[in-house]
Design an enzyme around this catalytic site. Structure first.
Site, mmCIF file in Angstrom:
data_model
loop_
_atom_site.group_PDB
_atom_site.id
_atom_site.type_symbol
_atom_site.label_atom_id
_atom_site.label_comp_id
_atom_site.label_asym_id
_atom_site.label_seq_id
_atom_site.Cartn_x
_atom_site.Cartn_y
_atom_site.Cartn_z
ATOM 1 N N GLN A 88 -6.791 -17.219 7.834
ATOM 2 C CA GLN A 88 -5.643 -16.619 7.142
ATOM 3 C C GLN A 88 -6.122 -15.639 6.081
ATOM 4 O O GLN A 88 -5.321 -14.987 5.434
ATOM 5 C CB GLN A 88 -4.809 -17.711 6.470
ATOM 6 C CG GLN A 88 -4.156 -18.658 7.448
ATOM 7 C CD GLN A 88 -3.612 -19.884 6.736
ATOM 8 O OE1 GLN A 88 -2.551 -19.856 6.148
ATOM 9 N NE2 GLN A 88 -4.354 -20.974 6.781
ATOM 10 N N ARG B 91 -8.260 -6.337 -5.722
ATOM 11 C CA ARG B 91 -8.695 -7.455 -4.864
ATOM 12 C C ARG B 91 -9.928 -7.068 -4.040
ATOM 13 O O ARG B 91 -10.835 -7.880 -3.855
ATOM 14 C CB ARG B 91 -7.543 -7.895 -3.946
ATOM 15 C CG ARG B 91 -6.436 -8.577 -4.743
ATOM 16 C CD ARG B 91 -5.326 -9.062 -3.858
ATOM 17 N NE ARG B 91 -5.746 -10.124 -2.950
ATOM 18 C CZ ARG B 91 -5.071 -10.467 -1.852
ATOM 19 N NH1 ARG B 91 -3.976 -9.824 -1.519
ATOM 20 N NH2 ARG B 91 -5.498 -11.439 -1.085
ATOM 21 N N ALA C 139 -15.816 -26.503 0.431
ATOM 22 C CA ALA C 139 -16.344 -25.929 1.673
ATOM 23 C C ALA C 139 -17.825 -25.596 1.531
ATOM 24 O O ALA C 139 -18.597 -25.776 2.479
ATOM 25 C CB ALA C 139 -15.542 -24.679 2.029
ATOM 26 N N ASP D 58 -10.138 -11.152 3.657
ATOM 27 C CA ASP D 58 -11.296 -10.612 2.926
ATOM 28 C C ASP D 58 -12.442 -10.136 3.820
ATOM 29 O O ASP D 58 -13.375 -9.485 3.336
ATOM 30 C CB ASP D 58 -11.812 -11.632 1.899
ATOM 31 C CG ASP D 58 -12.068 -13.013 2.496
ATOM 32 O OD1 ASP D 58 -12.547 -13.091 3.642
ATOM 33 O OD2 ASP D 58 -11.799 -14.015 1.801
ATOM 34 N N CYS E 267 -2.357 9.570 6.268
ATOM 35 C CA CYS E 267 -2.783 9.448 7.660
ATOM 36 C C CYS E 267 -3.261 10.799 8.182
ATOM 37 O O CYS E 267 -2.576 11.812 8.028
ATOM 38 C CB CYS E 267 -1.614 8.934 8.486
ATOM 39 S SG CYS E 267 -2.005 8.813 10.229
ATOM 40 N N HIS F 292 -3.847 -12.751 9.210
ATOM 41 C CA HIS F 292 -3.088 -12.004 8.199
ATOM 42 C C HIS F 292 -3.666 -10.614 7.954
ATOM 43 O O HIS F 292 -3.419 -10.012 6.911
ATOM 44 C CB HIS F 292 -3.024 -12.804 6.885
ATOM 45 C CG HIS F 292 -2.193 -14.054 7.005
ATOM 46 N ND1 HIS F 292 -2.139 -15.035 6.047
ATOM 47 C CD2 HIS F 292 -1.361 -14.470 8.003
ATOM 48 C CE1 HIS F 292 -1.316 -16.004 6.444
ATOM 49 N NE2 HIS F 292 -0.846 -15.687 7.627
ATOM 50 N N CYS G 244 -1.619 3.315 8.860
ATOM 51 C CA CYS G 244 -0.569 4.279 8.544
ATOM 52 C C CYS G 244 0.781 3.554 8.485
ATOM 53 O O CYS G 244 1.115 2.779 9.384
ATOM 54 C CB CYS G 244 -0.530 5.385 9.592
ATOM 55 S SG CYS G 244 0.841 6.525 9.294
#
Ligand code: APR
Length: 255
Positions: free
Chosen positions: A105, A75, A237, A108, A153, A123, A131
């Site tokens: 939301q 992604r 949009a 990206d 981490c 989100h 971590c």
């Protein structure tokens, strides 16, 4: 553009011209034209065999961290390839005309990449690792090359995970509070590219409607909100937002 659509655009611009603070709520639809599929559409191709529960839950990460990370890396690559589109840019340009707060939301990071300044990422953000044990975060640049290994981490040695909200998890409280105060301040709300079905984010749009603030919806498809909004721009949009911002600019400079 039809006469009705032109009239709706003019009414929307006139309404925004009266507003001192605008809240923009966005969802997957604004990034669709960057070639980024929405979560459910993303279950295609290589990933069709997995359900969202296999990829975006704490349980999935505990069982198969390498699979979950492979999906998030895929992604990230799509987002880096797609980049910002005219819709993201128009929202950033709107911020040059009036005070704008964006509550999204989307994970990206494309609103910030386009230049919007005040943003609540409800989100989380796919470009940040967090971590899984101590919550230390590490931010990446959008174009940073992906590594194949799962990072650990630097503070506690536990596995890093994407800093996004998975099914069954709480929203980041700071982002939610910031969005709620932006709604309190707002005298107009733009709802762009969201089905407004996923709670609690969708509650912001419901609250805007209940509070009788003017609400403008931009979405090529009707949603559960469409019948209750003040103005509906039934377009993508990337077409509707630049047209709306240009129309607002026209009203502000002529008035
Ligand atoms: N321009 C504007 N809107 C569009 C466009 C476009 N080009 N293309 C599609 N849309 C609209 C669709 O009509 C739909 O109403 O975008 C909306 C996308 O809806 P969803 O896929 O439900 O996305 P969203 O509302 O953002 O909610 C998804 O659920 O999977 C979780 O956490 C994930 O944030 C995500 C949320």
């Amino acid at each position: 553009m039809s006469d009705d659509a032109q009239q709706a655009l003019r009414r929307a611009a006139a309404l925004l011209a009266q507003a001192r603070n605008i809240l923009v709520l966005t969802g997957a639809g604004i990034s669709a034209e960057s070639g980024i599929p929405t979560f459910r559409e993303a279950q295609t191709g290589l990933w069709a065999q997995y359900s969202p529960e296999d990829l975006a839950t704490p349980e999935a990460f505990a069982r198969h961290p390498e699979r979950v990370w492979a999906w998030y890396r895929w992604r990230r690559a799509l987002i880096a390839r797609g980049g910002v589109n005219a819709g993201h840019r128009a929202i950033a340009a709107l911020g040059g005309l009036t005070r704008v707060f964006v509550a999204t939301q989307n994970v990206d990071g494309l609103h910030a990449a386009a230049g919007s300044l005040d943003i609540a990422e409800l989100h989380g953000n796919i470009w940040r690792d967090r971590c899984s044990r101590c919550d230390t975060t590490v931010a990446h640049e959008i174009l940073e090359p992906a590594t194949e290994d799962i990072a650990v981490c630097r503070e506690c040695g536990a596995m890093m995970r994407p800093d996004v909200v998975w099914f069954g998890e709480m929203l980041p409280i700071d982002a939610l509070r910031a969005a709620e105060s932006a709604l309190d301040r707002a005298d107009a709300v733009l709802v762009v590219g969201t089905s407004s079905r996923v709670y609690p984010a969708a509650a912001l749009a419901d609250a805007a409607i209940e509070s009788a603030r003017p609400v403008i919806e931009i979405n090529p498809q009707p949603t559960g909100l469409s019948d209750t909004v003040d103005i509906r721009l039934a377009d993508s949009a990337s077409r509707a937002l630049p047209a709306l911002v240009a129309a607002l600019d026209g009203v502000l400079t002529s008035g």
